[in-house]
Write a protein that holds these residues in place. Structure first.
Motif, mmCIF file in Angstrom:
data_model
loop_
_atom_site.group_PDB
_atom_site.id
_atom_site.type_symbol
_atom_site.label_atom_id
_atom_site.label_comp_id
_atom_site.label_asym_id
_atom_site.label_seq_id
_atom_site.Cartn_x
_atom_site.Cartn_y
_atom_site.Cartn_z
ATOM 1 N N THR A 103 -91.791 -23.002 -25.617
ATOM 2 C CA THR A 103 -90.966 -22.277 -26.584
ATOM 3 C C THR A 103 -91.615 -22.257 -27.960
ATOM 4 O OG1 THR A 103 -88.968 -22.931 -25.377
ATOM 5 C CG2 THR A 103 -88.670 -22.154 -27.633
ATOM 6 N N ALA A 154 -86.872 -16.384 -24.630
ATOM 7 C CA ALA A 154 -85.445 -16.430 -24.292
ATOM 8 C C ALA A 154 -85.214 -17.165 -22.976
ATOM 9 C CB ALA A 154 -84.885 -15.015 -24.214
ATOM 10 N N GLY A 173 -85.824 -20.880 -23.493
ATOM 11 C CA GLY A 173 -84.713 -21.476 -24.229
ATOM 12 C C GLY A 173 -83.481 -21.655 -23.358
ATOM 13 N N ALA A 174 -83.188 -20.637 -22.516
ATOM 14 C CA ALA A 174 -82.013 -20.726 -21.646
ATOM 15 C C ALA A 174 -82.168 -21.819 -20.599
ATOM 16 C CB ALA A 174 -81.771 -19.377 -20.971
#
Length: 312
Positions: A30, A54, A57-58
């Motif tokens: 990330t 994204a 991060g998820a």
């Protein structure tokens, strides 16, 4: 059960430690690091940076959720949480992590037993990344499974052992029959893929999901037709694990192509497999409804008041 309760601190520590490698990799990626990503990987394509940030991060938050669940299953405050708030993420975690554990064990056994080489593929991630990540996921599955069994036994053991009344209405039986019928779709598809009829999936994952469909359908049918009796606990576990696995991985494989994320070099799923994944999700939700119906607390029937005899 007493042994599991005594093992809870060790299982909680195992769950927390097994999350560290994956969360560390996700934090590195990330922040722009390329540890474990070989040159030429689609993950390094300039146009994929935003989507992968994204996704990383998820998935980092998902693994952090395992930490919260492990603590909730161990600490006293976890027993005061409303049941749906705790059981819903545990159901999803069971569905995602359980098949990883079983398919990893099966894949390792196949490789050792038949000296089966790894299939050639385009550069995506270094081989050690998969080893580290799947080992961590497998340990998380073992730890959370033990913690969940201890928690459920301590909080709802008496209710589960007591069972529920046999369903008099046709609704529960119809839901169970629907779950069994729906489970036949992913069972047939994954069994065929595992036996080599579609060659686009790995054998261990396909075999595990075929067994999950069988477990979910048979367990739901057993509970819907006969909530009490022998093997009730096994039916509850089989329905929980099988339905969760179908729903979680069906939803995952439906969602990932929509993100247009370079998480695989293979083409997206065909229309037939999209329908199969949708059937998995529906099957899992129906089996969850069957579980909720047969394990929910039922109020005791009110006893009619005894007539008061007039006093002479």
């Amino acid at each position: 059960m007493d042994r599991l309760l005594r093992l809870r601190p060790a299982l909680c520590a195992l769950a927390l430690l097994s999350c560290l490698p994956y969360m560390t990799l996700k934090l590195v990626w990330t922040s722009g690091g390329e540890v474990g990503i070989p040159a030429g990987s689609p993950l390094l394509e300039p146009g994929s940076a935003g989507v992968m940030a994204a996704v990383n991060g998820a998935t980092l938050l998902m693994d952090a959720g395992v930490v919260v669940l492990a603590l909730a299953l161990t600490r006293p405050w976890g027993r005061r949480l409303p049941a749906p708030l705790l059981l819903a993420p545990l159901w999803a975690a069971s569905g995602l992590l359980g098949p990883v554990l079983l398919s990893t064990v099966l894949d390792t056994a196949l490789r050792l037993g038949a000296a089966r080489p790894a299939p050639p593929s385009e550069p995506f991630l270094d081989a050690w990344v998969f080893t580290v990540v799947y080992t961590g996921f497998s340990l998380q599955a073992l730890a959370l499974g033990g913690l969940l069994a201890a928690y459920v036994g301590q909080r709802w053991g008496a209710r589960l052992r007591g069972g529920g009344a046999a369903p008099r209405a046709a609704g529960p039986r119809r839901s169970a029959a629907l779950a069994a019928a729906l489970a036949a779709v992913p069972f047939t598809a994954h069994l065929g893929r595992g036996l080599g009829a579609g060659g686009d999936g790995t054998v261990p994952v396909s075999v595990v999901l075929a067994l999950a469909a069988l477990s979910a359908g048979a367990g739901a049918l057993r509970l819907g037709l006969r909530p009490r009796g022998p093997w009730r606990g096994a039916a509850v576990v089989g329905t929980w694990c099988g339905g969760a696995a179908l729903a979680a991985w069906g939803a995952w494989w439906l969602l990932v192509p929509l993100l247009d994320a370079p998480v695989s070099t293979a083409d997206g799923p065909s229309v037939l497999w999209r329908l199969t994944y949708a059937a998995q999700v529906i099957t899992g939700l129906v089996t969850l409804g069957v579980l909720a119906g047969v394990t929910a607390r039922r109020p005791e029937p009110a006893r009619p008041a005894r007539p008061v005899r007039p006093q002479c």
